[in-house]
Design a protein around this motif. Structure first.
Motif, PDB file in Angstrom:
ATOM      1  N   ALA A  22     -12.041  10.036 -11.011  1.00 38.56           N
ATOM      2  CA  ALA A  22     -11.756   9.005 -10.012  1.00 38.56           C
ATOM      3  C   ALA A  22     -10.657   9.061  -9.276  1.00 38.56           C
ATOM      4  O   ALA A  22      -9.334   9.044  -9.461  1.00 38.56           O
ATOM      5  CB  ALA A  22     -11.897   7.100 -10.707  1.00 38.56           C
ATOM      6  N   ARG A  23     -10.366   8.768  -7.883  1.00 37.66           N
ATOM      7  CA  ARG A  23      -9.249   8.486  -7.022  1.00 37.66           C
ATOM      8  C   ARG A  23      -8.895   6.699  -7.285  1.00 37.66           C
ATOM      9  O   ARG A  23      -9.969   6.125  -7.467  1.00 37.66           O
ATOM     10  CB  ARG A  23      -9.720   8.849  -5.697  1.00 37.66           C
ATOM     11  N   VAL A  24      -7.392   6.079  -7.122  1.00 33.78           N
ATOM     12  CA  VAL A  24      -7.516   5.139  -7.182  1.00 33.78           C
ATOM     13  C   VAL A  24      -7.530   4.516  -5.895  1.00 33.78           C
ATOM     14  O   VAL A  24      -6.967   5.362  -4.834  1.00 33.78           O
ATOM     15  CB  VAL A  24      -5.193   4.985  -8.187  1.00 33.78           C
ATOM     16  N   PRO A  25      -7.714   3.441  -5.364  1.00 35.94           N
ATOM     17  CA  PRO A  25      -7.992   3.007  -4.345  1.00 35.94           C
ATOM     18  C   PRO A  25      -6.212   3.073  -3.281  1.00 35.94           C
ATOM     19  O   PRO A  25      -5.710   2.585  -4.224  1.00 35.94           O
ATOM     20  CB  PRO A  25      -8.520   1.818  -3.675  1.00 35.94           C
ATOM     21  N   ARG A  29      -2.563   1.567  -5.322  1.00 41.45           N
ATOM     22  CA  ARG A  29      -1.455   2.626  -5.448  1.00 41.45           C
ATOM     23  C   ARG A  29      -0.110   1.415  -4.748  1.00 41.45           C
ATOM     24  O   ARG A  29       0.757   2.094  -4.946  1.00 41.45           O
ATOM     25  CB  ARG A  29      -2.325   4.312  -4.722  1.00 41.45           C
ATOM     26  N   ARG A  30      -0.562   0.749  -3.387  1.00 45.03           N
ATOM     27  CA  ARG A  30       0.508   0.261  -2.795  1.00 45.03           C
ATOM     28  C   ARG A  30       0.827  -0.920  -3.719  1.00 45.03           C
ATOM     29  O   ARG A  30       2.620  -1.173  -3.534  1.00 45.03           O
ATOM     30  CB  ARG A  30       0.168   0.099  -1.099  1.00 45.03           C
ATOM     31  N   THR A  31       0.150  -1.340  -4.477  1.00 42.50           N
ATOM     32  CA  THR A  31       0.397  -2.472  -4.580  1.00 42.50           C
ATOM     33  C   THR A  31       1.172  -2.514  -6.495  1.00 42.50           C
ATOM     34  O   THR A  31       2.351  -3.242  -6.278  1.00 42.50           O
ATOM     35  CB  THR A  31      -1.006  -3.756  -5.276  1.00 42.50           C
ATOM     36  N   LEU A  36       6.481  -2.266  -9.054  1.00 43.42           N
ATOM     37  CA  LEU A  36       6.989  -1.093  -9.707  1.00 43.42           C
ATOM     38  C   LEU A  36       8.259  -1.371  -9.202  1.00 43.42           C
ATOM     39  O   LEU A  36       9.418  -1.570  -9.438  1.00 43.42           O
ATOM     40  CB  LEU A  36       6.647   0.194  -9.716  1.00 43.42           C
ATOM     41  N   GLY A  37       8.895  -1.307  -7.691  1.00 39.51           N
ATOM     42  CA  GLY A  37       9.615  -1.582  -7.149  1.00 39.51           C
ATOM     43  C   GLY A  37      10.399  -3.082  -7.369  1.00 39.51           C
ATOM     44  O   GLY A  37      12.066  -3.055  -7.677  1.00 39.51           O
ATOM     45  N   VAL A  38       9.773  -3.480  -7.142  1.00 42.48           N
ATOM     46  CA  VAL A  38      10.632  -5.455  -7.434  1.00 42.48           C
ATOM     47  C   VAL A  38      10.682  -5.475  -8.715  1.00 42.48           C
ATOM     48  O   VAL A  38      11.840  -5.848  -9.832  1.00 42.48           O
ATOM     49  CB  VAL A  38       9.451  -6.895  -7.945  1.00 42.48           C
ATOM     50  N   ALA A  39       9.495  -5.042 -10.065  1.00 39.00           N
ATOM     51  CA  ALA A  39      10.423  -4.599 -11.417  1.00 39.00           C
ATOM     52  C   ALA A  39      11.848  -4.058 -11.580  1.00 39.00           C
ATOM     53  O   ALA A  39      13.066  -4.429 -12.470  1.00 39.00           O
ATOM     54  CB  ALA A  39       9.553  -4.178 -12.613  1.00 39.00           C
ATOM     55  N   VAL A  40      11.578  -2.493 -11.145  1.00 44.80           N
ATOM     56  CA  VAL A  40      12.871  -1.961 -10.952  1.00 44.80           C
ATOM     57  C   VAL A  40      14.334  -2.814 -10.501  1.00 44.80           C
ATOM     58  O   VAL A  40      15.596  -2.766 -10.984  1.00 44.80           O
ATOM     59  CB  VAL A  40      12.880   0.128  -9.761  1.00 44.80           C
ATOM     60  N   LEU A  41      14.392  -3.399  -9.618  1.00 48.00           N
ATOM     61  CA  LEU A  41      15.152  -4.306  -9.060  1.00 48.00           C
ATOM     62  C   LEU A  41      15.508  -5.369  -9.991  1.00 48.00           C
ATOM     63  O   LEU A  41      17.139  -5.715  -9.733  1.00 48.00           O
ATOM     64  CB  LEU A  41      14.944  -4.875  -7.238  1.00 48.00           C
TER      65      LEU A  41
END
Length: 315
Positions: A22-25, A29-31, A36-41
């Motif tokens: 199954a492929r992730v939409p 993935r973008r969301t 993840l980027g906000v969490a890392v920041l």
């Protein structure tokens, strides 16, 4: 030979029957990547507050990293708590979070007007640039050059010139009109470039096909160039939405127009010594506003690109 062919066909049928992973939409993935980027920041922010020097980091007498004290870098939880605090010490007054939401709504309205105006101007410039080579050579450099002028320098000029205009005996130039114009000033360039690139994207074979079918320029534009240009126009409109928000905020700060998040940033900046969390709450609202504007334009991606049809030769 026939046995080998039959074996190969049977192997392909077996491969088709195997369940595919199954492929992730792409939207999911973008969301997830953005979250993840906000969490890392946020993690980096808290780590620097805990481990960074209180006086900051200086190189050659210039501070390259900020101070790690609570006034310069309030914690994430402190900023979130600030949203629930009353804006003024008066019973029944609105909270800081309500003030930020109201200011973001005011900026969103002017940014939406600037985005619409900038989109119209950008597309109106792209059409003649695509149709006539002379128009492209004459207009394109000025479109690019316009973005090199700082908005903070343009904003006072627009406000001063607009304040002298009398559109009709009953209609005058309002302060928010200057904000809309300045917002459109930043928004029209990506739309013009994206629309021009999209209108020029059809292959020579496709354009020759329409020419061979005796298609008029209008038919070629509507049936070939516009559908082919949608994948280029929608990202340009998304970028223009973020640019419109930035233009509105800068215009509010430069012209002193009230009711938007740009003016709120100025007001909370004056209170940064006693309540630094308010300034960061306003900045957080401005950042989320830009993301929301770009996300709303993404609806066009679903509405337009999914209905995008291949080129249809005129009959």
């Amino acid at each position: 030979m026939s046995e080998l062919l039959a074996t190969e066909v049977a192997r392909e049928d077996q491969q088709r029957e195997l369940p595919r992973p199954a492929r992730v939409p792409a939207a999911v993935r973008r969301t997830a990547t953005a979250l993840l980027g906000v969490a890392v920041l946020l993690v980096v922010w808290e780590l620097y507050r805990a481990l960074g020097p209180v006086t900051g980091v200086e190189v050659g007498g210039q501070r390259v990293l900020p101070r790690a004290d609570p006034r310069s870098m309030p914690g994430v939880l402190d900023v979130l708590r600030t949203l629930g605090e009353p804006e003024v010490a008066v019973p029944g007054s609105r909270t800081v979070g309500q003030a930020v939401l109201a200011a973001c709504w005011g900026t969103f309205r002017t940014a939406a007007g600037g985005w619409l105006l900038g989109a119209v101007v950008g597309i109106a410039l792209a059409l003649p640039m695509q149709r006539f080579r002379l128009a492209e050579r004459g207009l394109l450099p000025w479109v690019v050059l316009s973005q090199t002028v700082p908005v903070i320098a343009v904003a006072p000029l627009v406000a001063a010139w607009g304040g002298r205009l009398q559109l009709t005996p009953t209609l005058t130039w309002q302060p928010w009109t200057s904000v809309v114009v300045i917002s459109a000033y930043l928004a029209f360039c990506p739309v013009a470039l994206g629309a021009l690139r999209g209108l020029q994207s059809p292959s020579p074979a496709a354009t020759e096909l329409f020419t061979a079918c005796a298609a008029t320029p209008r038919q070629t534009l509507l049936r070939l160039r516009v559908p082919s240009g949608l994948p280029f126009l929608v990202p340009a409109l998304r970028l223009a939405a973020a640019q419109a928000v930035v233009g509105s905020i800068v215009a509010e700060i430069s012209t002193g127009t009230r009711g938007g998040v740009g003016r709120l940033v100025l007001e909370y900046a004056q209170q940064a010594t006693s309540s630094p969390g308010r300034l960061y709450a306003a900045v957080l609202g401005a950042a989320l506003l830009g993301l929301a504007a770009a996300a709303l334009v993404s609806v066009l991606d679903v509405a337009l690109l999914r209905r995008h049809r291949p080129l249809e030769a005129p009959r």
